[in-house]
Write an enzyme that holds these catalytic residues in place. Structure first.
Site, PDB file in Angstrom:
ATOM      1  N   ALA A   9     -45.672  -5.042  12.429  1.00  0.00           N
ATOM      2  CA  ALA A   9     -45.493  -3.457  12.693  1.00  0.00           C
ATOM      3  C   ALA A   9     -44.083  -2.920  11.813  1.00  0.00           C
ATOM      4  CB  ALA A   9     -45.073  -3.248  14.198  1.00  0.00           C
ATOM      5  N   GLY A  10     -43.054  -3.721  12.180  1.00  0.00           N
ATOM      6  CA  GLY A  10     -41.699  -3.320  11.277  1.00  0.00           C
ATOM      7  C   GLY A  10     -41.981  -3.423   9.766  1.00  0.00           C
ATOM      8  N   CYS A  33     -42.373  -7.573  24.596  1.00  0.00           N
ATOM      9  CA  CYS A  33     -43.186  -6.877  25.665  1.00  0.00           C
ATOM     10  C   CYS A  33     -43.024  -7.359  26.779  1.00  0.00           C
ATOM     11  CB  CYS A  33     -44.562  -6.479  25.215  1.00  0.00           C
ATOM     12  SG  CYS A  33     -45.159  -5.307  26.088  1.00  0.00           S
ATOM     13  N   THR A  90     -40.326  -4.256  21.358  1.00  0.00           N
ATOM     14  CA  THR A  90     -41.513  -3.605  21.449  1.00  0.00           C
ATOM     15  C   THR A  90     -41.835  -2.730  20.224  1.00  0.00           C
ATOM     16  OG1 THR A  90     -40.594  -1.465  22.498  1.00  0.00           O
ATOM     17  CG2 THR A  90     -41.255  -3.051  24.121  1.00  0.00           C
ATOM     18  N   ALA A  91     -43.042  -2.450  20.012  1.00  0.00           N
ATOM     19  CA  ALA A  91     -43.528  -1.673  18.762  1.00  0.00           C
ATOM     20  C   ALA A  91     -43.070  -0.213  18.882  1.00  0.00           C
ATOM     21  CB  ALA A  91     -45.037  -1.567  18.769  1.00  0.00           C
ATOM     22  N   CYS A 105     -42.659   0.375  27.267  1.00  0.00           N
ATOM     23  CA  CYS A 105     -43.566  -0.662  27.825  1.00  0.00           C
ATOM     24  C   CYS A 105     -44.591  -0.192  28.755  1.00  0.00           C
ATOM     25  CB  CYS A 105     -42.737  -1.809  28.239  1.00  0.00           C
ATOM     26  SG  CYS A 105     -43.553  -3.343  28.776  1.00  0.00           S
TER      27      CYS A 105
HETATM   28  P1  FAD Z   1     -44.748  -8.442  14.160  1.00  0.00           P
HETATM   29  O1  FAD Z   1     -45.498  -7.153  14.315  1.00  0.00           O
HETATM   30  O2  FAD Z   1     -45.000  -9.492  15.208  1.00  0.00           O
HETATM   31  O3  FAD Z   1     -44.608  -9.036  12.788  1.00  0.00           O
HETATM   32  C1  FAD Z   1     -43.822 -10.089  12.396  1.00  0.00           C
HETATM   33  C2  FAD Z   1     -44.554 -10.569  10.948  1.00  0.00           C
HETATM   34  O4  FAD Z   1     -43.495 -11.510  10.486  1.00  0.00           O
HETATM   35  C3  FAD Z   1     -45.640 -11.352  11.109  1.00  0.00           C
HETATM   36  O5  FAD Z   1     -46.939 -10.821  10.770  1.00  0.00           O
HETATM   37  C4  FAD Z   1     -45.528 -12.634  10.754  1.00  0.00           C
HETATM   38  O6  FAD Z   1     -46.636 -13.413  10.348  1.00  0.00           O
HETATM   39  C5  FAD Z   1     -44.390 -12.597   9.720  1.00  0.00           C
HETATM   40  N1  FAD Z   1     -43.694 -13.628   9.487  1.00  0.00           N
HETATM   41  C6  FAD Z   1     -42.926 -14.616  10.395  1.00  0.00           C
HETATM   42  N2  FAD Z   1     -42.179 -15.591   9.647  1.00  0.00           N
HETATM   43  C7  FAD Z   1     -42.346 -14.908   8.554  1.00  0.00           C
HETATM   44  C8  FAD Z   1     -41.868 -15.856   7.363  1.00  0.00           C
HETATM   45  N3  FAD Z   1     -41.167 -17.015   7.354  1.00  0.00           N
HETATM   46  N4  FAD Z   1     -42.095 -15.215   6.280  1.00  0.00           N
HETATM   47  C9  FAD Z   1     -42.703 -14.204   5.950  1.00  0.00           C
HETATM   48  N5  FAD Z   1     -43.456 -13.397   7.126  1.00  0.00           N
HETATM   49  C10 FAD Z   1     -43.096 -14.032   8.417  1.00  0.00           C
HETATM   50  N6  FAD Z   1     -45.062  -3.124  22.046  1.00  0.00           N
HETATM   51  C11 FAD Z   1     -45.259  -1.919  22.517  1.00  0.00           C
HETATM   52  O7  FAD Z   1     -44.519  -0.928  22.200  1.00  0.00           O
HETATM   53  N7  FAD Z   1     -46.214  -1.492  23.655  1.00  0.00           N
HETATM   54  C12 FAD Z   1     -46.849  -2.255  24.006  1.00  0.00           C
HETATM   55  O8  FAD Z   1     -47.676  -2.109  25.014  1.00  0.00           O
HETATM   56  C13 FAD Z   1     -46.811  -3.877  23.829  1.00  0.00           C
HETATM   57  N8  FAD Z   1     -47.659  -4.886  24.324  1.00  0.00           N
HETATM   58  C14 FAD Z   1     -47.593  -6.046  23.678  1.00  0.00           C
HETATM   59  C15 FAD Z   1     -48.701  -6.801  24.434  1.00  0.00           C
HETATM   60  C16 FAD Z   1     -48.553  -8.185  23.929  1.00  0.00           C
HETATM   61  C17 FAD Z   1     -49.295  -9.187  24.620  1.00  0.00           C
HETATM   62  C18 FAD Z   1     -47.655  -8.630  22.708  1.00  0.00           C
HETATM   63  C19 FAD Z   1     -47.812 -10.002  22.065  1.00  0.00           C
HETATM   64  C20 FAD Z   1     -46.904  -7.686  22.212  1.00  0.00           C
HETATM   65  C21 FAD Z   1     -46.625  -6.281  22.732  1.00  0.00           C
HETATM   66  N9  FAD Z   1     -45.829  -5.321  22.274  1.00  0.00           N
HETATM   67  C22 FAD Z   1     -45.757  -4.211  22.799  1.00  0.00           C
HETATM   68  C23 FAD Z   1     -44.883  -5.717  21.151  1.00  0.00           C
HETATM   69  C24 FAD Z   1     -45.229  -5.407  19.758  1.00  0.00           C
HETATM   70  O9  FAD Z   1     -46.245  -6.057  19.377  1.00  0.00           O
HETATM   71  C25 FAD Z   1     -43.948  -5.918  18.839  1.00  0.00           C
HETATM   72  O10 FAD Z   1     -42.799  -5.550  19.422  1.00  0.00           O
HETATM   73  C26 FAD Z   1     -44.052  -5.468  17.482  1.00  0.00           C
HETATM   74  O11 FAD Z   1     -45.119  -5.949  17.023  1.00  0.00           O
HETATM   75  C27 FAD Z   1     -42.694  -5.872  16.631  1.00  0.00           C
HETATM   76  O12 FAD Z   1     -42.890  -5.703  15.452  1.00  0.00           O
HETATM   77  P2  FAD Z   1     -42.026  -6.767  14.272  1.00  0.00           P
HETATM   78  O13 FAD Z   1     -42.567  -6.393  12.914  1.00  0.00           O
HETATM   79  O14 FAD Z   1     -40.929  -7.075  14.650  1.00  0.00           O
HETATM   80  O15 FAD Z   1     -42.961  -7.989  14.566  1.00  0.00           O
HETATM   81  C1  UQ1 Z   2     -44.904   4.079  20.589  1.00  0.00           C
HETATM   82  O1  UQ1 Z   2     -44.251   4.669  19.869  1.00  0.00           O
HETATM   83  C2  UQ1 Z   2     -45.329   2.632  20.163  1.00  0.00           C
HETATM   84  O2  UQ1 Z   2     -45.510   2.530  18.786  1.00  0.00           O
HETATM   85  C3  UQ1 Z   2     -46.391   3.281  18.095  1.00  0.00           C
HETATM   86  C4  UQ1 Z   2     -46.224   2.150  21.232  1.00  0.00           C
HETATM   87  O3  UQ1 Z   2     -46.632   0.946  20.919  1.00  0.00           O
HETATM   88  C5  UQ1 Z   2     -48.084   0.718  20.863  1.00  0.00           C
HETATM   89  C6  UQ1 Z   2     -46.018   2.346  22.545  1.00  0.00           C
HETATM   90  O4  UQ1 Z   2     -46.663   1.635  23.367  1.00  0.00           O
HETATM   91  C7  UQ1 Z   2     -45.270   3.613  23.059  1.00  0.00           C
HETATM   92  C8  UQ1 Z   2     -45.329   4.118  24.392  1.00  0.00           C
HETATM   93  C9  UQ1 Z   2     -44.721   4.283  22.106  1.00  0.00           C
HETATM   94  C10 UQ1 Z   2     -43.731   5.568  22.489  1.00  0.00           C
HETATM   95  C11 UQ1 Z   2     -44.392   6.999  22.272  1.00  0.00           C
HETATM   96  C12 UQ1 Z   2     -44.807   7.940  22.767  1.00  0.00           C
HETATM   97  C13 UQ1 Z   2     -45.612   9.266  22.470  1.00  0.00           C
HETATM   98  C14 UQ1 Z   2     -44.521   7.985  24.201  1.00  0.00           C
END
Ligand code: FAD
Ligand code: UQ1
Length: 414
Positions: free
Chosen positions: A13-14, A161, A309-310, A343
């Site tokens: 995501a990030g 999350c 979280t995302a 969340c």
């Molecule tokens: P990620 O999206 O996990 O990406 C990290 C990336 O880095 C991965 O693709 C990985 O392969 C890569 N990577 C790792 N190590 C290396 C390396 N050594 N070299 C190169 N690449 C590497 N968030 C919400 O906002 N709302 C929700 O309802 C929610 N529900 C969730 C439910 C579950 C079950 C889970 C598991 C997560 C949930 N999240 C939710 C959390 C959300 O998915 C994460 O917070 C978000 O994806 C974080 O983004 P990120 O880029 O930090 O990590």
């Molecule tokens: C959000 O921005 C986001 O990332 C796209 C999520 O992950 C899927 C969320 O679960 C939530 C709640 C937000 C916040 C956005 C709004 C409009 C409340």
């Protein structure tokens, strides 16, 4: 050796969001993005997959199709960082150098930290919505459940999350009720924490949900072993500082949903970017590395106190877009991350508590009371959030709901 003006580590995501933003601003070929996986998942959809409310396929895209057009995908893994030389080493030994870097490696699932868990996940009854390999199994187990203990665990480590293990529990309760077998289940939510949720305004609402659903909430319990042959889960009791007391408890299970322990990704943990917990040491406001000014962090891999979280990523991206641009222009970064995270707590197969907060308390986007479980919040979670993620967040267009929140505040104050 390859060189990029901006190197992004991680294509989740990030990483995708950051690469998208800067690939639009910088000349073609300036942005490189290192990501080993071929499939990218919308992880917030996993809780719904576990409840049979969405398919896993609907939450998957090919990484190839998500890499911004102007950026270069390096399909490999960072093995080691050498920030003094401004370079990273890949698994195949290749070195990539950079002028600026964004680290967005996420958090690593560590089922290996629970004795027997990896083996147990392959046996009947044991599942986890944290992993694309074991999330569909959650739904299968819930629909096949015949009776006994249904146990849901929350680890004694940071986790992304933090609501997801609870969501799994509540969704299972709904499914068992719909199937008419709820009275055959003893449902246990066993958490390492001292209460259900850290934010006061949502805690009450969630305690009410757990009570109404007749869930046996056991606090300060940490899962340390799964014996899949005898279907027994062993918990250690924790004290008020979350330290093991030495006392343990064995619980027989028919269904065991594991909220996995997590740690910072290995390459990050071993690098000089890490603090002593292993997560990336950044300034909590600017998200700049405390040691290297040309490096920023985004998402779950940082040591910021927000919920991982995302939704938090959206605000991180807004912050680093401004701050990294300033650093590229030789200025001091001046945008401050507000600590926002969200969340959406799925409390049944059609109700959601849309929790939005920072460490100081609630930060709600709408003028309505979001601590109540509602159907409209479920619809947001099920339909609006996935679209916002695929079309907004990872394309670098979604900067979080701060603007909408400010408008809602005006409506409320009238
Ligand atoms: P990620 O999206 O996990 O990406 C990290 C990336 O880095 C991965 O693709 C990985 O392969 C890569 N990577 C790792 N190590 C290396 C390396 N050594 N070299 C190169 N690449 C590497 N968030 C919400 O906002 N709302 C929700 O309802 C929610 N529900 C969730 C439910 C579950 C079950 C889970 C598991 C997560 C949930 N999240 C939710 C959390 C959300 O998915 C994460 O917070 C978000 O994806 C974080 O983004 P990120 O880029 O930090 O990590
Ligand atoms: C959000 O921005 C986001 O990332 C796209 C999520 O992950 C899927 C969320 O679960 C939530 C709640 C937000 C916040 C956005 C709004 C409009 C409340």
């Amino acid at each position: 050796a390859k060189h990029f003006k901006l190197l992004v580590v991680g294509g989740g995501a990030g990483g995708l969001g950051a690469a998208s933003k800067f690939a639009r601003k910088l000349p073609r070929g300036s942005v490189g993005i290192i990501e080993p996986r071929e499939d990218h998942y919308y992880q917030p959809g996993f809780t719904l997959v576990g409840g049979g409310l969405m398919t896993l396929d609907a939450n998957r895209r090919r990484q190839e199709d998500l890499i911004p057009k102007n950026a270069t995908w390096i399909r490999d893994k960072v093995e080691a960082f050498e920030p003094v030389k401004n370079l990273v080493k890949l698994r195949d030994g290749e070195e990539i150098s950079y002028d600026y870097m964004v680290i967005a490696m996420g958090i690593q699932l560590r089922f290996d930290m629970i004795k027997g868990a990896k083996e147990a996940l392959k046996t009947p009854g044991v599942c986890s919505n944290y992993s694309p390999f074991y999330v569909e199994k959650h739904y299968k187990e819930a629909t096949n459940f015949k009776g006994g203990n249904a146990v849901f665990t929350f680890p004694n480590t940071p986790i992304k999350c933090a609501g997801a293990p609870q969501k799994a529990c509540y969704i299972t309760d709904s499914i068992l009720r719909q199937r008419g077998v709820r009275d055959k289940a003893h449902m246990i939510y066993a958490t390492s924490l001292k209460r259900l949720f850290g934010i006061e305004s949502y805690l009450k609402s969630l305690e009410k949900v757990a009570k109404e659903k007749n869930i046996d909430v056991r606090t300060r319990r940490n899962l340390i072993e799964v014996d899949s042959e005898n279907k027994m889960a062993t918990f250690e009791f924790l004290d008020d500082d979350a330290k093991p007391t030495g006392k343990t408890e064995r619980v027989e299970y028919s269904l065991l949903h594991i909220g996995p322990p997590c740690s910072a990704p290995e390459a990050l943990r071993k690098s000089s970017f890490a603090d002593k917990t292993g997560f990336m040491d950044v300034d909590v406001a600017s998200l700049q590395s405390k040691k290297f000014q040309n490096v920023f962090g985004v998402g779950d891999c940082m040591n910021t106190p927000n919920a991982k979280t995302a939704a938090a990523v959206s605000s991180h991206l807004k912050t680093i877009e401004q701050n990294l641009t300033q650093v590229m222009q030789g200025e001091q970064p001046c945008m401050e991350y507000d600590g926002y995270a969200s969340c959406p707590l799925v409390v049944s197969t059609n109700r959601v508590v849309l929790a939005e907060f920072n460490s100081k308390g609630a930060m709600e986007t709408t003028p309505f009371d979001q601590s109540k479980p509602t159907y409209w919040a479920y619809l947001m979670k099920r339909y609006f959030m996935p679209a916002l993620y695929w079309n907004g967040l990872i394309k670098g267009y979604w900067n979080g709901p701060a603007t909408i929140r400010n408008c809602s505040r005006l409506v409320k104050s009238k």
